[in-house]
Design a protein around this motif. Structure first.
Motif, PDB file in Angstrom:
ATOM      1  N   ALA A   1     127.608  10.754  19.404  1.00 14.00           N
ATOM      2  CA  ALA A   1     127.761  10.598  17.961  1.00 14.00           C
ATOM      3  C   ALA A   1     128.606   9.377  17.596  1.00 14.00           C
ATOM      4  O   ALA A   1     128.329   8.677  16.620  1.00 14.00           O
ATOM      5  CB  ALA A   1     128.380  11.864  17.369  1.00 14.00           C
ATOM      6  N   ASP A   2     129.638   9.111  18.419  1.00 10.29           N
ATOM      7  CA  ASP A   2     130.507   7.973  18.115  1.00 10.29           C
ATOM      8  C   ASP A   2     130.071   6.693  18.817  1.00 10.29           C
ATOM      9  O   ASP A   2     130.716   5.647  18.668  1.00 10.29           O
ATOM     10  CB  ASP A   2     131.951   8.305  18.500  1.00 10.29           C
ATOM     11  CG  ASP A   2     132.097   8.659  19.971  1.00 10.29           C
ATOM     12  OD1 ASP A   2     131.059   8.870  20.633  1.00 10.29           O
ATOM     13  OD2 ASP A   2     133.243   8.720  20.462  1.00 10.29           O
ATOM     14  N   SER A   3     128.994   6.747  19.610  1.00 10.58           N
ATOM     15  CA  SER A   3     128.475   5.532  20.268  1.00 10.58           C
ATOM     16  C   SER A   3     126.955   5.618  20.338  1.00 10.58           C
ATOM     17  O   SER A   3     126.377   5.659  21.431  1.00 10.58           O
ATOM     18  CB  SER A   3     129.074   5.385  21.664  1.00 10.58           C
ATOM     19  OG  SER A   3     128.830   6.550  22.446  1.00 10.58           O
ATOM     20  N   PRO A   4     126.285   5.645  19.181  1.00  8.99           N
ATOM     21  CA  PRO A   4     124.825   5.848  19.150  1.00  8.99           C
ATOM     22  C   PRO A   4     124.025   4.702  19.755  1.00  8.99           C
ATOM     23  O   PRO A   4     122.850   4.884  20.076  1.00  8.99           O
ATOM     24  CB  PRO A   4     124.534   6.000  17.655  1.00  8.99           C
ATOM     25  CG  PRO A   4     125.638   5.239  16.981  1.00  8.99           C
ATOM     26  CD  PRO A   4     126.849   5.483  17.830  1.00  8.99           C
ATOM     27  N   ASN A   5     124.648   3.535  19.921  1.00 10.18           N
ATOM     28  CA  ASN A   5     123.936   2.373  20.446  1.00 10.18           C
ATOM     29  C   ASN A   5     124.377   2.008  21.857  1.00 10.18           C
ATOM     30  O   ASN A   5     124.146   0.884  22.319  1.00 10.18           O
ATOM     31  CB  ASN A   5     124.134   1.172  19.519  1.00 10.18           C
ATOM     32  CG  ASN A   5     123.576   1.425  18.122  1.00 10.18           C
ATOM     33  OD1 ASN A   5     122.458   1.915  17.973  1.00 10.18           O
ATOM     34  ND2 ASN A   5     124.362   1.118  17.096  1.00 10.18           N
ATOM     35  N   ALA A   6     125.003   2.941  22.541  1.00 10.72           N
ATOM     36  CA  ALA A   6     125.450   2.668  23.909  1.00 10.72           C
ATOM     37  C   ALA A   6     124.259   2.302  24.786  1.00 10.72           C
ATOM     38  O   ALA A   6     123.151   2.807  24.602  1.00 10.72           O
ATOM     39  CB  ALA A   6     126.158   3.899  24.480  1.00 10.72           C
ATOM     40  N   SER A   7     124.501   1.405  25.744  1.00  6.42           N
ATOM     41  CA  SER A   7     123.401   0.960  26.601  1.00  6.42           C
ATOM     42  C   SER A   7     123.923   0.601  27.989  1.00  6.42           C
ATOM     43  O   SER A   7     125.134   0.645  28.249  1.00  6.42           O
ATOM     44  CB  SER A   7     122.712  -0.262  25.987  1.00  6.42           C
ATOM     45  OG  SER A   7     123.535  -1.416  26.096  1.00  6.42           O
ATOM     46  N   PHE A   8     122.996   0.230  28.844  1.00  9.10           N
ATOM     47  CA  PHE A   8     123.300  -0.191  30.216  1.00  9.10           C
ATOM     48  C   PHE A   8     124.367  -1.271  30.238  1.00  9.10           C
ATOM     49  O   PHE A   8     125.222  -1.306  31.129  1.00  9.10           O
ATOM     50  CB  PHE A   8     122.002  -0.693  30.852  1.00  9.10           C
ATOM     51  CG  PHE A   8     122.160  -1.292  32.225  1.00  9.10           C
ATOM     52  CD1 PHE A   8     122.173  -0.491  33.357  1.00  9.10           C
ATOM     53  CD2 PHE A   8     122.291  -2.665  32.376  1.00  9.10           C
ATOM     54  CE1 PHE A   8     122.311  -1.056  34.611  1.00  9.10           C
ATOM     55  CE2 PHE A   8     122.429  -3.233  33.633  1.00  9.10           C
ATOM     56  CZ  PHE A   8     122.445  -2.421  34.760  1.00  9.10           C
ATOM     57  N   PHE A   9     124.352  -2.144  29.247  1.00  9.63           N
ATOM     58  CA  PHE A   9     125.262  -3.289  29.229  1.00  9.63           C
ATOM     59  C   PHE A   9     126.696  -2.917  28.852  1.00  9.63           C
ATOM     60  O   PHE A   9     127.586  -3.763  28.881  1.00  9.63           O
ATOM     61  CB  PHE A   9     124.727  -4.355  28.263  1.00  9.63           C
ATOM     62  CG  PHE A   9     123.370  -4.864  28.657  1.00  9.63           C
ATOM     63  CD1 PHE A   9     123.214  -5.740  29.724  1.00  9.63           C
ATOM     64  CD2 PHE A   9     122.234  -4.429  27.985  1.00  9.63           C
ATOM     65  CE1 PHE A   9     121.967  -6.195  30.101  1.00  9.63           C
ATOM     66  CE2 PHE A   9     120.977  -4.879  28.353  1.00  9.63           C
ATOM     67  CZ  PHE A   9     120.844  -5.757  29.422  1.00  9.63           C
ATOM     68  N   ASP A  10     126.922  -1.651  28.504  1.00 14.20           N
ATOM     69  CA  ASP A  10     128.278  -1.192  28.196  1.00 14.20           C
ATOM     70  C   ASP A  10     129.005  -0.665  29.427  1.00 14.20           C
ATOM     71  O   ASP A  10     130.176  -0.320  29.353  1.00 14.20           O
ATOM     72  CB  ASP A  10     128.225  -0.090  27.130  1.00 14.20           C
ATOM     73  CG  ASP A  10     127.733  -0.606  25.791  1.00 14.20           C
ATOM     74  OD1 ASP A  10     128.238  -1.659  25.359  1.00 14.20           O
ATOM     75  OD2 ASP A  10     126.847   0.031  25.187  1.00 14.20           O
TER      76      ASP A  10
END
Length: 232
Positions: free
Chosen positions: A153-162
């Motif tokens: 909910a607080d990181s809806p756009n998290a991805s491999f690059f994080d």
């Protein structure tokens, strides 16, 4: 009073007996679960790390996203030397046979979760060094070092690059080791007959392929049958 508890489950775990898959696991409750459990991350017969998973205060579940605290240890951590020696030296060599899976290899990526079974009150010093398996998991095992790529909910756009570089390097190591173990399993399969369960699957696949070749089934019908075969 415990209050009201609603569930969408229907129970009936034993309905139909063993033939229908009815089962109930009788497992003792270990009060020290509130102190946490140990998860051994395994790739085949190789332990790649140990995680101490402590539940949020007042809870007994330490699954991700519940506020539990994870502490990471190397496979050779001295704190768990006896447990690791027993598990890898005594239990692993006979584990699959004890589960009546004599012809199957150890899972490629799985975990063994241990609970401290010392009889003392949680929070007091242990008088014995004894751990029991709470579960083996090979159906929904994640790579914890990739947690930064998990959308919440607080990181809806998290991805491999994080994923931090250090964690990404460890995750890459795990992936490479899985590949090596998988290649070894496949090579071993070339020299032995498949298990009865695997043989049945192979025969069904070949039957569907033959039916398509002969025009008895269309590609769409065959695809539907294959999906049902693998329950997808």
């Amino acid at each position: 009073q415990s209050g009201k508890w609603d569930t969408v489950g229907t129970g009936k775990y034993l309905e139909g007996g063993k033939v229908a898959g009815g089962q109930l696991v009788d497992q003792r409750f270990c009060p020290r679960i509130v102190e946490g459990e140990l998860r051994m991350n395994m790739i085949g017969d190789t332990c790649t790390g140990i995680i101490h998973k402590k539940p949020k205060a007042g809870g007994i579940s330490a699954v991700g996203g519940t506020g539990s605290i994870y502490t990471y240890y190397a496979p050779d951590a001295p704190e768990f030397e006896n447990l690791m020696a027993d598990f890898s030296g005594k239990n692993l060599p006979t584990l699959m046979a004890n589960l009546d899976l004599h012809n199957e290899p150890l899972p490629l990526w799985w975990t063994a979760d241990f609970i401290n079974s010392d009889p003392g009150t949680p929070g007091t010093p242990c008088t014995i060094d004894k751990w029991i398996v709470g579960e083996f998991n090979c159906s929904c095992v994640g790579i914890s070092k990739c947690a930064a790529a998990y959308c919440q909910a607080d990181s809806p756009n998290a991805s491999f690059f994080d994923i931090p570089v250090k964690d990404l390097m460890e995750a890459t190591y795990l992936g490479n080791l899985m590949g090596q173990k998988a290649a070894g399993i496949l090579d071993a399969c070339k020299t032995k007959a498949p298990s009865p369960a695997a043989a049945r699957i192979i025969n069904r696949i070949e039957a569907v392929k033959s039916a398509v070749t002969m025009g008895v089934l269309s590609q769409e019908e065959a695809g539907s049958m294959m999906a049902k075969l693998f329950d997808v």
